[in-house]
Design a protein around this motif. Sequence first.
Motif, PDB file in Angstrom:
ATOM      1  N   UNK A   1       0.826  -1.214   0.000  1.00 39.43           N
ATOM      2  CA  UNK A   1       0.000   0.000   0.000  1.00 39.43           C
ATOM      3  C   UNK A   1       0.854   1.256   0.000  1.00 39.43           C
ATOM      4  N   UNK A   2       1.939   1.262   0.757  1.00 41.34           N
ATOM      5  CA  UNK A   2       2.818   2.431   0.802  1.00 41.34           C
ATOM      6  C   UNK A   2       3.488   2.665  -0.547  1.00 41.34           C
ATOM      7  N   UNK A   3       3.920   1.602  -1.197  1.00 42.98           N
ATOM      8  CA  UNK A   3       4.568   1.718  -2.504  1.00 42.98           C
ATOM      9  C   UNK A   3       3.594   2.241  -3.560  1.00 42.98           C
ATOM     10  N   UNK A   4       2.406   1.679  -3.613  1.00 36.92           N
ATOM     11  CA  UNK A   4       1.404   2.152  -4.581  1.00 36.92           C
ATOM     12  C   UNK A   4       1.030   3.607  -4.300  1.00 36.92           C
ATOM     13  N   UNK A   5       0.900   3.954  -3.040  1.00 37.73           N
ATOM     14  CA  UNK A   5       0.592   5.333  -2.667  1.00 37.73           C
ATOM     15  C   UNK A   5       1.673   6.288  -3.176  1.00 37.73           C
ATOM     16  N   UNK A   6       2.930   5.873  -3.029  1.00 40.30           N
ATOM     17  CA  UNK A   6       4.049   6.703  -3.506  1.00 40.30           C
ATOM     18  C   UNK A   6       3.991   6.870  -5.024  1.00 40.30           C
ATOM     19  N   UNK A   7       3.703   5.811  -5.750  1.00 40.01           N
ATOM     20  CA  UNK A   7       3.603   5.886  -7.213  1.00 40.01           C
ATOM     21  C   UNK A   7       2.433   6.769  -7.653  1.00 40.01           C
ATOM     22  N   UNK A   8       1.323   6.676  -6.936  1.00 41.03           N
ATOM     23  CA  UNK A   8       0.147   7.476  -7.287  1.00 41.03           C
ATOM     24  C   UNK A   8       0.407   8.973  -7.164  1.00 41.03           C
ATOM     25  N   UNK A   9       1.355   9.366  -6.344  1.00 39.53           N
ATOM     26  CA  UNK A   9       1.703  10.788  -6.201  1.00 39.53           C
ATOM     27  C   UNK A   9       2.154  11.395  -7.521  1.00 39.53           C
ATOM     28  N   UNK A  10       2.686  10.565  -8.414  1.00 44.56           N
ATOM     29  CA  UNK A  10       3.220  11.065  -9.680  1.00 44.56           C
ATOM     30  C   UNK A  10       2.187  11.111 -10.797  1.00 44.56           C
ATOM     31  N   UNK A  11       0.974  10.663 -10.534  1.00 45.15           N
ATOM     32  CA  UNK A  11      -0.078  10.710 -11.541  1.00 45.15           C
ATOM     33  C   UNK A  11      -0.867  12.000 -11.341  1.00 45.15           C
ATOM     34  N   UNK A  12      -0.765  12.883 -12.298  1.00 40.65           N
ATOM     35  CA  UNK A  12      -1.403  14.190 -12.188  1.00 40.65           C
ATOM     36  C   UNK A  12      -2.920  14.047 -12.052  1.00 40.65           C
ATOM     37  N   UNK A  13      -3.481  14.792 -11.116  1.00 38.27           N
ATOM     38  CA  UNK A  13      -4.915  14.866 -10.856  1.00 38.27           C
ATOM     39  C   UNK A  13      -5.535  13.506 -10.542  1.00 38.27           C
ATOM     40  N   UNK A  14      -4.771  12.624  -9.912  1.00 39.05           N
ATOM     41  CA  UNK A  14      -5.267  11.311  -9.508  1.00 39.05           C
ATOM     42  C   UNK A  14      -5.509  11.336  -8.002  1.00 39.05           C
ATOM     43  N   UNK A  15      -6.760  11.234  -7.581  1.00 35.86           N
ATOM     44  CA  UNK A  15      -7.029  11.276  -6.141  1.00 35.86           C
ATOM     45  C   UNK A  15      -6.537   9.999  -5.469  1.00 35.86           C
ATOM     46  N   UNK A  16      -5.821  10.158  -4.378  1.00 32.13           N
ATOM     47  CA  UNK A  16      -5.314   9.001  -3.651  1.00 32.13           C
ATOM     48  C   UNK A  16      -5.118   9.352  -2.179  1.00 32.13           C
ATOM     49  N   UNK A  17      -4.884   8.336  -1.393  1.00 34.77           N
ATOM     50  CA  UNK A  17      -4.612   8.506   0.034  1.00 34.77           C
ATOM     51  C   UNK A  17      -3.145   8.171   0.270  1.00 34.77           C
ATOM     52  N   UNK A  18      -2.445   9.030   0.993  1.00 35.19           N
ATOM     53  CA  UNK A  18      -1.041   8.788   1.316  1.00 35.19           C
ATOM     54  C   UNK A  18      -0.935   7.773   2.442  1.00 35.19           C
ATOM     55  N   UNK A  19      -0.155   6.717   2.213  1.00 38.01           N
ATOM     56  CA  UNK A  19       0.140   5.707   3.227  1.00 38.01           C
ATOM     57  C   UNK A  19       1.629   5.719   3.519  1.00 38.01           C
ATOM     58  N   UNK A  20       1.975   5.512   4.788  1.00 41.44           N
ATOM     59  CA  UNK A  20       3.370   5.482   5.231  1.00 41.44           C
ATOM     60  C   UNK A  20       3.583   4.233   6.076  1.00 41.44           C
ATOM     61  N   UNK A  21       4.740   3.609   5.930  1.00 44.44           N
ATOM     62  CA  UNK A  21       5.064   2.447   6.760  1.00 44.44           C
ATOM     63  C   UNK A  21       5.377   2.894   8.182  1.00 44.44           C
TER      64      UNK A  21
END
Length: 82
Positions: A36-56
């Motif tokens: 989940x943390x890895x996918x969250x980090x990748x989603x940060x780079x998708x412009x205008x893609x709503x996501x939730x930040x997860x941290x280990x």
Amino acid sequence: MIVYENQTSSKGNQKKLLCDGYMYKVDELGYESISEALVSELECFIREFPHIDYYLEEIESNGKLVTSCKSKDYSNSISEEH
């Protein structure tokens, strides 16, 4: 040490714990949090893609250190939208 205010059930296989406005999803199989943390980090780079930040984060649960992923608790805002 984290004191949990509430524990919620999950449709998945991760136990969810709420504390001080954060949700912690505890690993049951040993790898869910890092995924989940890895996918969250990748989603940060998708412009205008709503996501939730997860941290280990390692937390104490039942006297053991366990791996979890941490995010802000959005459960109230999600339930209000539906």
